[in-house]
Scaffold this motif. Structure first.
Motif, short mmCIF file in Angstrom:
data_model
loop_
_atom_site.label_atom_id
_atom_site.label_comp_id
_atom_site.label_asym_id
_atom_site.label_seq_id
_atom_site.Cartn_x
_atom_site.Cartn_y
_atom_site.Cartn_z
N ALA A 118 0.86 -1.19 0.00
CA ALA A 118 0.00 0.00 0.00
C ALA A 118 0.89 1.23 0.00
CB ALA A 118 -0.89 0.01 1.23
N SER A 139 -4.74 3.57 3.87
CA SER A 139 -5.94 3.06 3.22
C SER A 139 -6.59 1.96 4.05
CB SER A 139 -5.61 2.52 1.82
OG SER A 139 -4.56 1.56 1.89
N VAL A 169 -8.01 -1.79 3.44
CA VAL A 169 -7.82 -2.86 2.46
C VAL A 169 -9.14 -3.55 2.15
CG1 VAL A 169 -6.58 -5.00 1.96
CG2 VAL A 169 -5.50 -3.22 3.36
N ALA A 170 -9.36 -3.86 0.86
CA ALA A 170 -10.52 -4.66 0.46
C ALA A 170 -10.20 -5.34 -0.87
CB ALA A 170 -11.78 -3.80 0.32
N ASP A 212 -8.91 -7.96 4.71
CA ASP A 212 -9.87 -6.96 4.28
C ASP A 212 -10.47 -6.27 5.51
OD1 ASP A 212 -9.41 -7.64 1.68
OD2 ASP A 212 -11.36 -8.58 1.34
N LEU A 271 -8.08 -4.80 -6.75
CA LEU A 271 -7.73 -4.51 -5.36
C LEU A 271 -7.70 -3.01 -5.08
CD1 LEU A 271 -6.79 -5.81 -2.67
CD2 LEU A 271 -4.45 -5.71 -3.55
N SER A 272 -7.17 -2.23 -6.02
CA SER A 272 -7.09 -0.78 -5.82
C SER A 272 -8.47 -0.14 -5.82
CB SER A 272 -6.23 -0.15 -6.92
OG SER A 272 -4.88 -0.58 -6.81
N SER A 331 -10.30 -1.23 -2.52
CA SER A 331 -9.70 -0.55 -1.38
C SER A 331 -10.03 0.94 -1.39
CB SER A 331 -8.18 -0.76 -1.37
OG SER A 331 -7.87 -2.13 -1.21
N THR A 353 -11.85 2.69 1.69
CA THR A 353 -11.19 3.82 2.35
C THR A 353 -12.12 5.02 2.43
OG1 THR A 353 -9.03 3.04 1.57
CG2 THR A 353 -9.19 5.35 2.25
N ALA A 407 -16.93 -3.87 -0.78
CA ALA A 407 -15.93 -2.91 -0.32
C ALA A 407 -16.52 -1.92 0.68
CB ALA A 407 -15.33 -2.17 -1.51
#
Length: 308
Positions: free
Chosen positions: A62, A66, A68-69, A98, A129-130, A133, A137, A170
Motif C-alpha cells: 500500500a 488506506s 484494504v478490500a 480486508d 484490489l485498488s 480498497s 477507504t 468494499a
C-alpha cells in the motif's frame, strides 16, 4: 456457507477471468482452437523476457494510508494465469486482511513463484484490489465522521456496471452498510413512481398488492409528504434533499408519532458531504445514503514490487 462479509467466490472468479481475457486477448497461434475452448491469450512482453522456469518473490504494498478490500482476487488471478499457461503455482502469504486500516508502505501480501504468473496477473490484481480498497477507504471516512451519532452510512445502486457485488462488499469492508442490492429486493417508491400512480397512498397500495413480500421505502421531499407516507403505512422513509432545518422538523414530527405508528426508519439522501455529515446525522436520522462511495471514490495506490 458464504459469510455476509465476503464476495461470492464464483462471482469473483468470473470477474477475474473476464478481466484477464480483456488483458491477454486472443493469441494468434490459438486461432485454430476447438470451438468452446477459450484461447489462453498472451503477455507478449513477459513471455519474451522470462522463461517459464524463472521464479521470484514479490510483495503487494500500500503506497498510501488506506482500508484494504478485495484480497480474495489474488488467489483467483494467480490460479487462472497458472492454469492458462501450464505454469507452476504461486505461494501466497497474506499479511493483512480486508477491513484493515494500514499505513503507507505496509506490505499486504508476499508471493513466490514463476515470474510469468506474477507479472501477467499483476494488473488484474491491482485494478480490482485498488478499486475495492478505494471504496473501502472512502467509506471509512464517512463511518468516522458519523461516529457517536447513532447514524450509519449506506451505499446506493450507483455502482460500476457488472461490479456491484465488489463495490458493495468494499463498502462493508470499510464499515458501511449495504442498502438494497438492486431493483429486485426492495421496493423504493420515488418521485416518478408517485407522479405516475397519482399519490403516495396509491403507489404504496399498488406495490403491496403486486409484491406483498418485499419491504417498501418511500422518498419524501417535504414534511407533508413524509407524514402522508407514514399514514399510508410506510415505515422506511428517504428524506430527499431536505435542508437540515426541514429535516430536523420532519424527524421530530415522525418520532412524535412512533408510539402509534411503531418505529420508522429514516434515511437522509441528496446533497450530503463529509463536511455536513455530522450535522445531518444529529437531526436524528438512522442512515445517510451516499452514492459517491461507489461512483466517485478514487482508487488506492497499491503496487507490486520484486524483492531479493
Amino acid at each position: 456457507m458464504l459469510m455476509m462479509d465476503e464476495c461470492r467466490p464464483s462471482w469473483l472468479q468470473d470477474l477475474t477471468r473476464n478481466a484477464l481475457d480483456e488483458d491477454l486477448g486472443v493469441a494468434p497461434a490459438a486461432t485454430g482452437n476447438l470451438q468452446g475452448v477459450p484461447p489462453a491469450g498472451r503477455d507478449v512482453t513477459t513471455a519474451a523476457i522470462f522463461d517459464s522456469a524463472q521464479r521470484a518473490q514479490a510483495v503487494l504494498v500500500a503506497r498510501e494510508p488506506s482500508v484494504v478490500a478485495g484480497l480474495q482476487v489474488i488467489e483467483f488471478a494467480l490460479a487462472d494465469v497458472q492454469a492458462r499457461f501450464g505454469l507452476a503455482q504461486v505461494a501466497v502469504e497474506l499479511l493483512a486482511a480486508d477491513g484493515d486500516l494500514v499505513e503507507a508502505g505496509t506490505e499486504l501480501v508476499r508471493m513466490e513463484g514463476p515470474v510469468r504468473v506474477l507479472l501477467t496477473a499483476e494488473r488484474t490484481i491491482l485494478n480490482i484490489l485498488s478499486r475495492a480498497s478505494g471504496v473501502a477507504t472512502a467509506t471509512r471516512r464517512w463511518v468516522d465522521a458519523l461516529a457517536g451519532t447513532g447514524a450509519r452510512v449506506l451505499d446506493t445502486r450507483k455502482t460500476m456496471p457488472t461490479m456491484r457485488e465488489l463495490d458493495k462488499y468494499a463498502v462493508r469492508a470499510g464499515g458501511g452498510t449495504n442498502k438494497r442490492m438492486g431493483l429486485y429486493d426492495v421496493a423504493m417508491i420515488k418521485d416518478n413512481h408517485i407522479a405516475a400512480a397519482g399519490s403516495i397512498e396509491r403507489a404504496i397500495s399498488l406495490v403491496r398488492a403486486h409484491q406483498p413480500d418485499v419491504d417498501i421505502q418511500v422518498e419524501a421531499d417535504t414534511v407533508e409528504q413524509a407524514l402522508a407516507a407514514i399514514d399510508a403505512g410506510a415505515r422506511f422513509l428517504l428524506l430527499d434533499n431536505m435542508p437540515v432545518a426541514t429535516m430536523r422538523q420532519a424527524v421530530a414530527a415522525i418520532r412524535s408519532e412512533e408510539q402509534t405508528t411503531g418505529r420508522v426508519e429514516l434515511e437522509a439522501t441528496g446533497g450530503l458531504t463529509l463536511a455536513n455529515a455530522r450535522e445531518v446525522a444529529l437531526t436524528g436520522v438512522d442512515y445517510l445514503s451516499v452514492g459517491a462511495l461507489t461512483h466517485s471514490s478514487p482508487i488506492v495506490d497499491i503496487g507490486l514490487d520484486f524483492v531479493a
